[in-house]
Design a protein around this motif. Structure first.
Motif, short mmCIF file in Angstrom:
data_model
loop_
_atom_site.label_atom_id
_atom_site.label_comp_id
_atom_site.label_asym_id
_atom_site.label_seq_id
_atom_site.Cartn_x
_atom_site.Cartn_y
_atom_site.Cartn_z
N ARG A 307 -6.77 -2.80 4.68
CA ARG A 307 -5.96 -3.30 3.13
C ARG A 307 -5.67 -1.92 2.93
O ARG A 307 -4.53 -1.66 2.59
CB ARG A 307 -5.86 -3.94 2.67
CG ARG A 307 -5.07 -4.89 2.31
CD ARG A 307 -5.29 -6.32 1.55
NE ARG A 307 -6.44 -6.28 1.02
CZ ARG A 307 -5.92 -6.13 -0.07
NH1 ARG A 307 -4.63 -5.82 -1.40
NH2 ARG A 307 -6.60 -5.87 -1.59
N GLU A 308 -6.41 -1.24 2.77
CA GLU A 308 -6.43 0.39 1.56
C GLU A 308 -6.31 0.99 2.52
O GLU A 308 -5.20 1.87 1.43
CB GLU A 308 -8.30 0.87 0.77
CG GLU A 308 -7.97 1.82 0.09
CD GLU A 308 -9.85 2.77 0.59
OE1 GLU A 308 -10.74 1.98 0.76
OE2 GLU A 308 -9.51 3.88 0.30
N ILE A 311 -2.22 0.92 2.24
CA ILE A 311 -1.98 0.99 1.03
C ILE A 311 -1.73 2.11 1.15
O ILE A 311 -0.25 2.71 0.27
CB ILE A 311 -2.51 0.11 -0.14
CG1 ILE A 311 -2.86 -0.90 -0.16
CG2 ILE A 311 -2.24 1.00 -2.27
CD1 ILE A 311 -3.62 -1.94 -0.99
N LEU A 398 -1.63 -4.09 5.41
CA LEU A 398 -1.53 -4.44 4.37
C LEU A 398 -1.56 -5.87 5.20
O LEU A 398 -1.77 -7.29 4.06
CB LEU A 398 -0.21 -3.99 4.25
CG LEU A 398 0.60 -2.84 3.51
CD1 LEU A 398 1.91 -2.58 3.07
CD2 LEU A 398 -0.28 -3.04 2.79
N ASN B 108 -2.20 -6.03 -4.09
CA ASN B 108 -2.50 -4.25 -2.65
C ASN B 108 -2.79 -3.83 -4.31
O ASN B 108 -2.21 -2.60 -3.19
CB ASN B 108 -1.00 -4.29 -1.89
CG ASN B 108 -1.22 -5.04 -0.64
OD1 ASN B 108 -2.33 -5.91 -0.06
ND2 ASN B 108 0.27 -5.11 0.50
N LEU B 109 -3.62 -3.88 -5.10
CA LEU B 109 -4.31 -2.81 -5.79
C LEU B 109 -5.57 -2.08 -5.47
O LEU B 109 -5.88 -3.06 -4.09
CB LEU B 109 -4.33 -3.19 -7.33
CG LEU B 109 -3.33 -3.17 -8.22
CD1 LEU B 109 -3.79 -4.21 -9.62
CD2 LEU B 109 -2.28 -1.70 -8.16
N LEU B 110 -5.97 -1.16 -5.40
CA LEU B 110 -7.52 -0.83 -4.44
C LEU B 110 -8.27 -1.75 -5.41
O LEU B 110 -8.13 -1.46 -6.41
CB LEU B 110 -7.74 0.05 -4.57
CG LEU B 110 -6.63 1.63 -3.56
CD1 LEU B 110 -6.96 3.05 -3.43
CD2 LEU B 110 -7.09 0.77 -2.18
N ASN B 111 -8.96 -1.92 -4.40
CA ASN B 111 -10.30 -3.23 -5.64
C ASN B 111 -11.00 -2.11 -5.60
O ASN B 111 -11.66 -0.90 -5.11
CB ASN B 111 -11.31 -4.12 -4.31
CG ASN B 111 -9.49 -4.86 -3.59
OD1 ASN B 111 -8.79 -5.40 -4.93
ND2 ASN B 111 -10.03 -4.88 -2.84
#
Ligand SMILES: Nc1ncnc2c1ncn2[C@@H]1O[C@H](COP(=O)(O)OP(=O)(O)OP(=O)(O)O)[C@@H](O)[C@H]1O
Ligand SMILES: [Mg+2]
Lengths: 401, 244
Positions: A307-308, A311, A398, B108-111
């Motif tokens: 997911r990262e 992004i 995503l 959808n931010l970076l954790n």
């Protein structure tokens, strides 16, 4: 961009500190093992060389057969005392000539016993091997002639059999022979290959032949060359004389060998080096395993961070920027492993060297090679996961949770 | 490395977005889904457009294509006059990097990454120097009312705050087009109106074109006009008399 990737990688590693550490453990151990092997091997080689040198470069050893080591060349005829006398007579550069025969025997004194090397030889032995006396005396002419039951013992034998007691005048048993201790040799300490030079009993050659071996054989003649004379010349003279005496035709090979200490040293250090190389190869395999560990964890990391990556790609990261990020991370990880491995290795080498009484020989070359190798492991095993990350479809990535 | 961006001709001021008979088909044969079916769309720079329609009507599919994350199977999409189909993966990434801002469905931010670092992310890929990056990211966070929250990670922020971080991240580059897929999806009414005020402000004060997917008519009311999707087709376009 590279610096950014480097900072990002450091942050990622810090974020998963335990996992990062476990990941690089393989590399740490691999690098450490290689360096320790090479360092200790180098120390051992140097020690062997220096100790053999210290025995004296003017010592020549004449053995039966062509090779060193036990069991070889036993088919060739032995020497005799007459050979030793002939050398003394006909090779003027020989200062002292000591014929010898020896065997490993359990010696007994009182209720103590100890397995040691018993040599039958004459007084020239103490000369050629640079033995000095702690106490007592060497053999008398009549003891040598008559093959009397007397002996000199080394420090280790004294310690094992007599402890705190004075051994002079005491009797020890060698097989069926009981002999009186007349002298104690001054300690020489550990030798090359870790063997104890003080672990020996010396008796007159005649006594050895008659009471222990049961034959007239002489297996080894040690010759010391006069100061200022060429060892090489003496060696050639000895070879010519022995060929003559053993009636070896020109077309035939020698069935004996004359070696000076330098040759023996290079043979022994060669053996040590082969051993070191082998062990290093084994250690290098663990580096490879470490690399696979890195690849595995990087693949897991790519999956976890899909997911990262999505992004980043959606926001405008180029394929090669993502590739670089993951590649740098793998290289930083493995290099970190390399650095830790080097530190561990230096510590372990110093510790082990003092434990094994081998000199610590720092080898800067292998440290540099090990570091570069660990970084290369990162590049090689990090590339595949990194490419996988970079090729992800941002929409798919995503969507993944 | 020096940036070499695709030249974007701006002569004649072409429309910002131009869809011509755009189709996007998933699957094949019986499993075929026409997520978009010959859609025509024209959006001018400076507009604030809301996209509405039932679930599965193709809104997100359209947003992905608009955002140059996906390409149509048929038809043509011109962004500022440039046919996006003709660009390769890297060129499209550069287009996203320089002209687009995304507010994704579900943040959808970076954790485990601070709000500030999240907002800095698009600036990193634009190779903005560190000091300027910090300053601009702080400014963007201030604009969404998150001064003092810079060093909190998404896990330490409320849903509304996370959504505002996502908006700050989308606008920090001052994009030509801001795409927001249900930016108020998981927020309460008060928070939703805050977000809408923010988007309206960006559109009005910075001239950023805003395209926003929403299910709520209240939110769509903030837009100049609303585009309705139905079964992969644009149903009708209702022009708004005047923006709020
Ligand atoms: N990757 C995909 N593979 C196959 N089908 C897809 C894919 N993405 C979307 N679809 C299909 O395309 C259609 C449109 O999907 P889309 O996500 O655009 O809908 P949406 O309008 O955004 O719905 P929602 O309001 O629920 O987000 C749906 O029928 C969906 O099942
Ligand atoms: Mg959707």
């Amino acid at each position: 961009m590279l610096w950014n990737a480097f900072l990002l990688a450091l942050r990622e590693i810090r974020r998963n500190l335990l996992r990062s550490f476990l990941t690089i453990l393989g590399i740490v151990i691999g690098v450490a093992a290689v360096i320790v092997m090479v360092t200790l091997g180098g120390g051992a080689t140097r020690q062997v060389a220096s100790q053999i040198e210290s025995l004296g470069s003017n010592l020549l050893m004449i053995r039966v057969g062509q090779h060193m080591g036990p069991g070889v060349g036993s088919s060739a005829p032995s020497f005799s005392v007459a050979d030793a006398l002939a050398i003394q007579r006909e090779v003027p550069s020989a200062r002292a000539v000591a014929p010898a025969a020896s065997e490993s025997i359990t010696v007994i004194a009182g209720n103590k016993s100890w397995s040691t090397q018993v040599s039958g030889t004459d007084n020239a032995f103490f000369d050629v091997r640079n033995w000095t006396l702690e106490s007592g005396r060497i053999f008398t002419e009549s003891e040598l002639h008559g093959g009397r039951s007397v002996c000199l013992i080394g420090e280790t034998v004294r310690k094992e059999l007599f402890g705190a007691l004075d051994p002079l005048g005491e009797r020890i048993r060698l097989k069926t022979m009981s002999c009186q201790v007349v002298g104690l040799l001054r300690s020489k300490g550990q030798s090359s290959m870790g063997s104890d030079q003080d672990d020996l009993v010396v008796i007159p050659l005649r006594a050895f032949q008659r009471r222990i071996a049961g034959n007239q054989d002489v297996r080894l003649i040690q010759v010391s060359v006069r100061d200022g004379e060429s060892t090489e010349r003496a060696k050639q003279d000895l070879e010519r004389l022995m060929r003559e005496r053993r009636r070896i035709q020109d077309s035939e090979q020698d069935n004996f060998s004359v070696r000076d200490m330098r040759e023996i040293a290079s043979m022994l250090t060669g053996t040590t080096q082969i051993l070191t190389t082998l062990l290093t190869a084994v250690a290098a395999v663990s580096l490879l395993v470490g690399g696979i560990g890195i690849m595995n964890i990087m693949l897991v990391s790519v999956t976890e961070r899909t997911r990262e990556i999505g992004i980043r790609l959606a926001i405008g990261a180029l394929e090669r920027e993502v590739l670089l990020q993951f590649l740098v991370e793998a290289v930083v990880l493995s290099s970190l492993g390399g650095i830790l491995g080097i530190l561990l290795a230096i510590g372990a080498s110093i510790g082990l060297a003092s434990l094994l009484q081998v000199p610590f020989v720092f080898n800067g070359g292998i440290v540099v090679i090990a570091f570069l190798f660990s970084a290369a492991v990162g590049v090689i095993f990090g590339y595949f996961p990194a490419r996988r990350a970079a090729r992800l479809d941002p929409i798919e990535a995503l969507r993944r949770e | 490395m020096k940036e070499s961006d695709p030249p974007i001709p701006t002569a004649e001021r072409p429309p910002l977005i131009e869809f011509r008979q755009v189709s996007r088909i998933y699957g094949r044969g019986l499993a075929e889904v026409r997520a978009l079916d010959r859609v025509d769309l024209l959006i001018q720079a400076g507009e604030f457009v809301a996209v509405m329609g039932p679930s599965g009507s193709g809104k997100s599919t359209a947003m992905n294509i608009l955002g140059c994350l996906d390409t149509p199977n048929a038809g043509s999409y011109r962004f500022r006059g440039v046919p996006v189909e003709s660009l390769d993966r890297d060129q499209r990434a550069r287009l996203r990097r320089h002209y687009l801002g995304f507010v994704f469905q579900g943040f959808n931010l970076l954790n485990r990454t601070s709000a500030l670092e999240n907002v800095e992310l698009p600036l990193i890929y634009r190779h903005i120097p560190r000091a300027e990056r910090h300053q601009r990211a702080r400014q963007a966070l201030a604009m969404v009312g998150l001064t003092g929250w810079e060093h909190h990670t998404p896990g330490e922020l409320s849903g509304g705050q996370q959504q505002r971080v996502a908006i700050a991240r989308a606008m920090v580059t001052q994009p030509s087009l801001l795409l927001a897929d249900e930016p108020t999806g998981n927020l309460d009414t008060a928070r939703s109106h805050e977000i809408m005020d923010l988007l309206t402000g960006l559109n009005r004060d910075q001239g950023i074109t805003v395209l926003m997917v929403t299910h709520e008519a209240d939110m769509a009311d903030y837009a100049h006009r609303v585009i309705h999707f139905l079964d992969g087709r644009v149903a009708d376009t209702r022009p708004e008399t005047e923006a709020a």
